[in-house]
Write a protein that holds these residues in place. Structure first.
Motif, PDB file in Angstrom:
ATOM      1  N   LYS A  75       0.809  -1.218   0.000  1.00  0.00           N
ATOM      2  CA  LYS A  75       0.000   0.000   0.000  1.00  0.00           C
ATOM      3  C   LYS A  75       0.846   1.274   0.000  1.00  0.00           C
ATOM      4  CE  LYS A  75      -3.409  -2.527   2.603  1.00  0.00           C
ATOM      5  NZ  LYS A  75      -3.617  -3.000   3.958  1.00  0.00           N
ATOM      6  N   LYS A  77       2.846   4.006  -1.434  1.00  0.00           N
ATOM      7  CA  LYS A  77       2.975   4.555  -2.788  1.00  0.00           C
ATOM      8  C   LYS A  77       4.239   5.403  -2.945  1.00  0.00           C
ATOM      9  CE  LYS A  77      -0.876   2.685  -3.908  1.00  0.00           C
ATOM     10  NZ  LYS A  77      -0.741   1.295  -4.206  1.00  0.00           N
ATOM     11  N   GLU A  84      11.532   3.511  -8.829  1.00  0.00           N
ATOM     12  CA  GLU A  84      10.366   2.651  -8.595  1.00  0.00           C
ATOM     13  C   GLU A  84      10.761   1.180  -8.508  1.00  0.00           C
ATOM     14  OE1 GLU A  84       6.747   1.489  -7.619  1.00  0.00           O
ATOM     15  OE2 GLU A  84       7.187   3.617  -7.920  1.00  0.00           O
TER      16      GLU A  84
END
Length: 104
Positions: A75, A77, A84
């Motif tokens: 969860k 972000k 990433e």
């Protein structure tokens, strides 16, 4: 004492897990996650002094705490400025460390 960084993390994990069990306390498996990351990636978890964590090491530790408290770090972000792909790898390792069947 002649242990590799991963072995050292696993040894700390064994000790902290045993103490938590003895106290009936929950444990956050940060050392377990660090050992996995050291063994399976080339992500640098240590700062320039080799004693304190790097931004990647801090992110991994935070992911372990988040997964321990909230069930999964998927969860999360925010990558805290990490690429990433690196953030996702660290989140996967954190979830694996928290929910693995490894028992010390």
């Amino acid at each position: 004492f002649g242990l590799s960084p991963a072995e050292q993390c696993r040894e700390f994990d064994r000790h902290f897990t045993a103490i938590a069990k003895e106290l009936g306390a929950e444990s956050a498996y940060v050392n377990r996650a660090f050992a996995e990351a050291i063994e399976k990636t080339d992500i640098d978890l240590w700062g320039p002094d080799n004693a304190h964590v790097s931004e990647c090491g801090a992110y991994l530790a935070a992911c372990v705490f988040f997964a321990t408290l909230f069930g999964s770090c998927s969860k999360i972000k925010d990558t805290n400025g990490l690429p990433e792909s690196v953030a996702q790898t660290l989140k996967t390792i954190a979830d694996g460390a928290v929910f693995s069947s490894y028992d010390s």
